[in-house]
Scaffold this active site. Sequence first.
Site, PDB file in Angstrom:
ATOM      1  N   SER A  66       0.798  -1.128   0.463  1.00  0.00           N
ATOM      2  CA  SER A  66      -0.094   0.301  -0.158  1.00  0.00           C
ATOM      3  C   SER A  66       1.020   1.167   0.277  1.00  0.00           C
ATOM      4  O   SER A  66       1.043   1.734  -1.161  1.00  0.00           O
ATOM      5  CB  SER A  66      -0.703  -0.089   1.028  1.00  0.00           C
ATOM      6  N   HIS A  71       3.367  14.802   5.361  1.00  0.00           N
ATOM      7  CA  HIS A  71       3.327  16.050   5.069  1.00  0.00           C
ATOM      8  C   HIS A  71       3.575  16.691   6.435  1.00  0.00           C
ATOM      9  O   HIS A  71       3.367  16.710   7.590  1.00  0.00           O
ATOM     10  CB  HIS A  71       1.796  16.368   4.852  1.00  0.00           C
ATOM     11  N   CYS A  86      -0.949  -3.816   3.401  1.00  0.00           N
ATOM     12  CA  CYS A  86      -1.853  -5.463   3.814  1.00  0.00           C
ATOM     13  C   CYS A  86      -0.274  -6.085   3.622  1.00  0.00           C
ATOM     14  O   CYS A  86       0.451  -6.662   3.705  1.00  0.00           O
ATOM     15  CB  CYS A  86      -2.191  -5.226   2.543  1.00  0.00           C
TER      16      CYS A  86
END
Length: 123
Positions: A66, A71, A86
């Site tokens: 994934s 930020h 996952c």
Amino acid sequence: MTLPPQGHHVLLDLYGIEPAPLADLALIEATLTEAARMAGARVLGTQLHPFGPGQGVTGVLLLAESHISIHTWPEHGYAAVDVFMCGDAEAMTAATLIGERLRAGRIEVRECARGLRSEPGRV
């Protein structure tokens, strides 16, 4: 009966970080890459963008399992991090390492199991 989730999503709010690491593109890339590796994930690509001297960084590591995104706001000593994995990859391992490497003074963690499923044939 509920089957295991498809993945685990960890959201981190990291506070009390010195400004310099939050503006350091190389440090952030190395930190996220190491976190992915330690979690057992495979990095497929990296896209990070610095906003200029003393300003933040935004970006994502695309993983076979994934992603990890970040930020940063150096002026507030804050970083928002999103770890979604996952398979056998361990999202919390990556999240913990990121908080440690950035030397967060305070870490708020939210976890979410994604893709909870019922037995086949059930809704």
